[in-house]
Every structure is written in structure tokens, then in C-alpha cells.
Design an enzyme around this catalytic site. Sequence first.
Site, PDB file in Angstrom:
ATOM      1  N   HIS A  97     -12.931   2.873   0.041  1.00 18.84           N
ATOM      2  CA  HIS A  97     -12.941   1.793   1.048  1.00 18.84           C
ATOM      3  C   HIS A  97     -13.639   0.544   0.520  1.00 18.84           C
ATOM      4  CE1 HIS A  97     -12.981   5.158   4.324  1.00 18.84           C
ATOM      5  NE2 HIS A  97     -11.737   4.764   4.122  1.00 18.84           N
ATOM      6  N   LYS A 128       3.331   0.693   3.078  1.00 19.30           N
ATOM      7  CA  LYS A 128       2.958  -0.323   4.075  1.00 19.30           C
ATOM      8  C   LYS A 128       2.997  -1.661   3.375  1.00 19.30           C
ATOM      9  CE  LYS A 128      -0.512   2.221   6.500  1.00 19.30           C
ATOM     10  NZ  LYS A 128      -1.912   2.370   6.480  1.00 19.30           N
ATOM     11  N   ASN A 162     -14.258  -0.351  17.732  1.00 14.24           N
ATOM     12  CA  ASN A 162     -13.879  -0.108  19.126  1.00 14.24           C
ATOM     13  C   ASN A 162     -14.784   0.812  19.930  1.00 14.24           C
ATOM     14  OD1 ASN A 162     -11.230  -1.528  19.377  1.00 14.24           O
ATOM     15  ND2 ASN A 162     -10.804  -0.257  17.587  1.00 14.24           N
ATOM     16  N   LEU A 168     -15.996   3.058   9.888  1.00 15.23           N
ATOM     17  CA  LEU A 168     -15.785   4.310  10.624  1.00 15.23           C
ATOM     18  C   LEU A 168     -14.373   4.299  11.210  1.00 15.23           C
ATOM     19  CD1 LEU A 168     -19.189   4.463  12.601  1.00 15.23           C
ATOM     20  CD2 LEU A 168     -18.681   5.386  10.326  1.00 15.23           C
ATOM     21  N   ASN A 218       0.870  -1.171   0.000  1.00 20.80           N
ATOM     22  CA  ASN A 218       0.000   0.000   0.000  1.00 20.80           C
ATOM     23  C   ASN A 218       0.909   1.223   0.000  1.00 20.80           C
ATOM     24  OD1 ASN A 218      -1.788   2.041   0.485  1.00 20.80           O
ATOM     25  ND2 ASN A 218      -2.719   1.125   2.304  1.00 20.80           N
ATOM     26  N   ARG A 270      -2.607  -2.080  -3.420  1.00 23.03           N
ATOM     27  CA  ARG A 270      -3.811  -1.273  -3.224  1.00 23.03           C
ATOM     28  C   ARG A 270      -3.690  -0.085  -4.171  1.00 23.03           C
ATOM     29  NH1 ARG A 270      -5.037   3.301   0.965  1.00 23.03           N
ATOM     30  NH2 ARG A 270      -7.263   3.512   0.601  1.00 23.03           N
ATOM     31  N   ARG A 321     -11.796  15.382   7.914  1.00 25.73           N
ATOM     32  CA  ARG A 321     -12.559  15.720   6.697  1.00 25.73           C
ATOM     33  C   ARG A 321     -13.972  16.126   7.057  1.00 25.73           C
ATOM     34  NH1 ARG A 321     -11.038  10.274   3.637  1.00 25.73           N
ATOM     35  NH2 ARG A 321      -9.038  10.075   4.685  1.00 25.73           N
ATOM     36  N   ASP A 341      -8.444  12.446  16.667  1.00 28.55           N
ATOM     37  CA  ASP A 341      -8.527  11.086  17.209  1.00 28.55           C
ATOM     38  C   ASP A 341      -9.717  10.991  18.160  1.00 28.55           C
ATOM     39  OD1 ASP A 341      -8.078   8.765  18.950  1.00 28.55           O
ATOM     40  OD2 ASP A 341      -6.156   8.645  17.910  1.00 28.55           O
ATOM     41  N   ILE A 359     -12.986   3.153  14.667  1.00 28.44           N
ATOM     42  CA  ILE A 359     -14.104   3.605  15.498  1.00 28.44           C
ATOM     43  C   ILE A 359     -15.206   2.549  15.542  1.00 28.44           C
ATOM     44  CG2 ILE A 359     -15.941   5.346  15.687  1.00 28.44           C
ATOM     45  CD1 ILE A 359     -13.948   7.382  14.435  1.00 28.44           C
ATOM     46  N   GLY A 360     -15.545   2.016  14.379  1.00 28.44           N
ATOM     47  CA  GLY A 360     -16.630   1.030  14.299  1.00 28.44           C
ATOM     48  C   GLY A 360     -16.347  -0.223  15.112  1.00 28.44           C
ATOM     49  N   ASN A 402     -10.424   6.833  10.764  1.00 21.16           N
ATOM     50  CA  ASN A 402      -9.992   8.205  10.574  1.00 21.16           C
ATOM     51  C   ASN A 402     -10.673   8.761   9.320  1.00 21.16           C
ATOM     52  OD1 ASN A 402      -8.525  10.431  11.271  1.00 21.16           O
ATOM     53  ND2 ASN A 402      -6.882   9.886   9.850  1.00 21.16           N
ATOM     54  N   GLY A 403     -10.741   7.933   8.276  1.00 25.43           N
ATOM     55  CA  GLY A 403     -11.625   8.207   7.144  1.00 25.43           C
ATOM     56  C   GLY A 403     -12.823   7.282   7.296  1.00 25.43           C
ATOM     57  N   GLU A 410      -8.336  -5.336   5.000  1.00 23.00           N
ATOM     58  CA  GLU A 410      -8.184  -5.009   3.581  1.00 23.00           C
ATOM     59  C   GLU A 410      -6.982  -5.733   2.972  1.00 23.00           C
ATOM     60  OE1 GLU A 410      -8.754  -0.991   5.173  1.00 23.00           O
ATOM     61  OE2 GLU A 410      -9.430  -0.450   3.169  1.00 23.00           O
TER      62      GLU A 410
HETATM   63  P1  AMP Z   1      -8.582   3.728  11.538  1.00 21.54           P
HETATM   64  O1  AMP Z   1      -8.447   4.840  10.540  1.00 21.54           O
HETATM   65  O2  AMP Z   1      -9.466   2.633  11.075  1.00 21.54           O
HETATM   66  O3  AMP Z   1      -7.259   3.238  12.055  1.00 21.54           O
HETATM   67  O4  AMP Z   1      -9.333   4.357  12.825  1.00 21.54           O
HETATM   68  C1  AMP Z   1      -8.772   5.405  13.564  1.00 21.54           C
HETATM   69  C2  AMP Z   1      -9.834   5.946  14.498  1.00 21.54           C
HETATM   70  O5  AMP Z   1     -10.300   4.896  15.368  1.00 21.54           O
HETATM   71  C3  AMP Z   1      -9.326   7.071  15.408  1.00 21.54           C
HETATM   72  O6  AMP Z   1     -10.290   8.115  15.456  1.00 21.54           O
HETATM   73  C4  AMP Z   1      -9.258   6.396  16.760  1.00 21.54           C
HETATM   74  O7  AMP Z   1      -9.496   7.302  17.797  1.00 21.54           O
HETATM   75  C5  AMP Z   1     -10.400   5.407  16.689  1.00 21.54           C
HETATM   76  N1  AMP Z   1     -10.221   4.379  17.698  1.00 21.54           N
HETATM   77  C6  AMP Z   1      -9.293   3.420  17.758  1.00 21.54           C
HETATM   78  N2  AMP Z   1      -9.416   2.714  18.909  1.00 21.54           N
HETATM   79  C7  AMP Z   1     -10.466   3.246  19.580  1.00 21.54           C
HETATM   80  C8  AMP Z   1     -11.096   2.975  20.830  1.00 21.54           C
HETATM   81  N3  AMP Z   1     -10.676   1.993  21.615  1.00 21.54           N
HETATM   82  N4  AMP Z   1     -12.156   3.740  21.180  1.00 21.54           N
HETATM   83  C9  AMP Z   1     -12.580   4.734  20.387  1.00 21.54           C
HETATM   84  N5  AMP Z   1     -12.027   5.038  19.202  1.00 21.54           N
HETATM   85  C10 AMP Z   1     -10.992   4.312  18.801  1.00 21.54           C
END
Ligand code: AMP
Length: 399
Positions: free
Chosen positions: A180, A14, A334, A209, A7, A91, A241, A282, A331-332, A211-212, A384
Site C-alpha cells: 500500500h 482496472k 468511513n 484500513l 491495475n 500498478r 487475512r 465486510d 474503513i478508515g 479490505n486489506g 492511488e
Molecule cells: P477498501 O478495500 O478500501 O475498498 O475497503 C473495504 C472495506 O471498507 C470493507 O470492509 C467495507 O465494509 C468498509 N467500508 C466501506 N464503507 C463503509 C462504511 N460506510 N462504514 C463502515 N465500513 C465501510
Amino acid sequence: MSVLVLNCGSSSLKYQLFDMRDESVKAKGLVERIGIKGSRLKHTSFPGGDTVRDGDISDHTEAIKIVLSLLTDKKTGVISSLGEISAVGHRVVHGGEKYSKSVLVDDSVKRSIEDCAYLAPLHNPANLAGIDAMQGSLPDIPNVAVFDTAFHQTMPPEAFLYGVPYRYYEQDKVRRYSFHGTSHAFVSRRAAEILGHPAESLKLVTCHLGNGSSITAVENGRSVDASMGLGTSPGVIMGTRCGDIDSDVALFLVEKEGGAARTNAILNKESGILGISGISSDLRDVVAAAGEGNERASLAINMLTRSVAKYIAAYASVMGGVDAVVFTAGIGENSDIVRGLSLKKLEFMGIKIDSEKNEALHGKEGFISTPDSKVKVLVVPTNEELMIARDTFELSGRG
Ligand code: AMP
């Protein structure tokens, strides 16, 4: 029987090396600041551990040479020779309207990736640099391009067109593409397996859900609507964004801030959760601040969860119902808070959440709905890289 997945970003790379006999990851790593002073490579082998290499790396070709030598090195390596790599999967962010599936790379595919670069100016040239570098280093090994846009190519015109003069679609291919796709394809297929029904018989809403972020309506295994657009800023608010805005906001910013480049930076790098909360992109920081009473942090969370709920309900209406909602990505997977607040608004649709299960489920697969919930809700961690490895293995015919 190993597949290398790459990637490539404009200054990063990566990688993961998969053993396709059991789909295990043998090694993975990240090269940062390629072409910028202070390059750093972190390589992890399984078993083995971490190796960090500091020192300038001028371009993707040099980065790939170093990665290949680490993979075969006596100390850090996991394969005895490069001959064990049967194919490389890349990717690629944008495949335009041409690619609805992954493809074996040849010169015409490379030209098409270049032709789409005006739609993804930061990503496609970097993805191409990775392919070129790989072809230079391992000329006899097949390369496969796996496009972020491909899964969404099944959207009908009423979903992908904007209400601007049709000629901009005809002449310039201005339309919704969304992204995605590899993640939405992976989690929708896995959700179908967990639900015990063929994907071809299900109506799903998949919520990636992170960062993007993007949300997709997946009907009978095909994407029929998706929340990102021509670019990656539409949909729900994201780390930096803006999510959905009306065109007048963009025009206002162009006028006030003096141009498209500055507006682009505001909408993509300074907006969203960061822009509203004023704290961080974050979500963990923003949830912590909301817990301490910070009102703008709470507002950012409320904006995100309101729009997640709106998309789920809208996509249920597009499909004439929904069997299951799937959450994935950082986010989704966690944030029980984001899942809980979004789904609470959807009780009218027959969604019932088991709060204990929701609060307990972090980064793992499982149901968070009650057994009698009309619409099932699942968490499915995305992968992915594995999806890219599978497509690569299949298409390269080296299986
Ligand atoms: P990603 O782009 O899929 O790596 O997701 C990054 C996002 O996931 C960031 O906003 C993180 O704050 C959120 N995230 C990761 N771990 C947690 C957690 N345990 N609780 C809430 N948000 C999380």
C-alpha cells in the site's frame, strides 16, 4: 495530455484515464473474469455514463484492446484518437529491494519484476502481462511502473529484518517489505499540506484500513516502519487475512491441515474479520451484526480497534512522538466506529476526538480531533490511481 492507469490482477483489469491538465478522470472501468468463462467489462465515461459488455475475454491483451477501443469509440469514448494517451502507468505490487521509486519500463525493469515474482506470485505476473499487452497495443507510448513496495524501502534494517538467521535475508531476501506504499505516500503528503507543514518536518502514523489494511510510521516524509511484511497477511486483522500471528500458529496449521497451500488459504482467505465474526469480511455487515448483539461480531471489531491502537502507539515510540494520525481507505474513511474505538484507547497520548466531527465525517477530508488535541487526527481519502498518474506523467516527460 492523458495518462492511462492500469491495475492488472490475475483475472481482472482496472483502469482510469486522467486528463493531466486538471487531473480529472475522463473514464474508468473494470474487466473481470479475464480468461474465465463469463467475462464482464464495465466502462464509465465522464460525462457519458456506463457501458456493460458481457462476453468472453481470453487474456489481458484482448482486454486492453477492448478498453482502448471503448476509450476512442464514438459513443463511449472520451478521446478522439489513441495519440492523446501520452503515457501508461502500471500498478506493480512488488519491486523487491531494487525500486524505491517509480520507473520508466524497459527490458531490465521487466526482468526485475519477473525476478520478484516469487515474492508476489499472484500479482507480479499479472502486472507484467498488463505491461506486455500495453507495449503490444501501443508500442510508441512510455510505460511507467509504480510499485506498492517502493515507499517502504526507506525502512531501516532494524525495522525490516526478522529474527531468523541472517542468511535468509542475504540469500532469499526474506524481510519485511510491506505494501500500500502508493496510498501511504499519497495521504501522508496530502496530510502535510492540510497541516501546513513540510512533510520533511512531520511524524505521522498513516492507517490504511480497507479490505486489506496496513499502518505506517512516516517520519520526515519517509516510511520508517510498516505493518505488513514479506507478504500481505501481517499487521492488523483484515477482511479475510489473519493479521499478526506467531509462527507456531502457522506451523500448527501446516501440520493439522496437511500443507502450506491449505494453510495459506486459511490465513489469507478465511481469517480476519470473516474468520472471527463468522459473518462476513465486510465491516458494514459485521457492525450491523454487532448492533444486533452478535458477540463474535463485536469481538472482531474489538480485535481490530485494539490492534490499530497498538500500532499507533508503537509507531509513536519508534519515531519518538507523533504529530498526526491519518485514516484512509474504505474503513478508515468511513467507519467512525473503528476510528472512535481505536482512538479512545490513545487519550493517554494526548489524542482528543471531537465525537460529532468523527460521526459526521464519511469519505471526505477533514479533522476529527479537537483543536486542542496534542496529536491531530485527520481523514484523508486515498487516491492511488491519481498518485500513479502523477508519477507516470512526470517520469514520461510528456508533460
Ligand atoms: P477498501 O478495500 O478500501 O475498498 O475497503 C473495504 C472495506 O471498507 C470493507 O470492509 C467495507 O465494509 C468498509 N467500508 C466501506 N464503507 C463503509 C462504511 N460506510 N462504514 C463502515 N465500513 C465501510
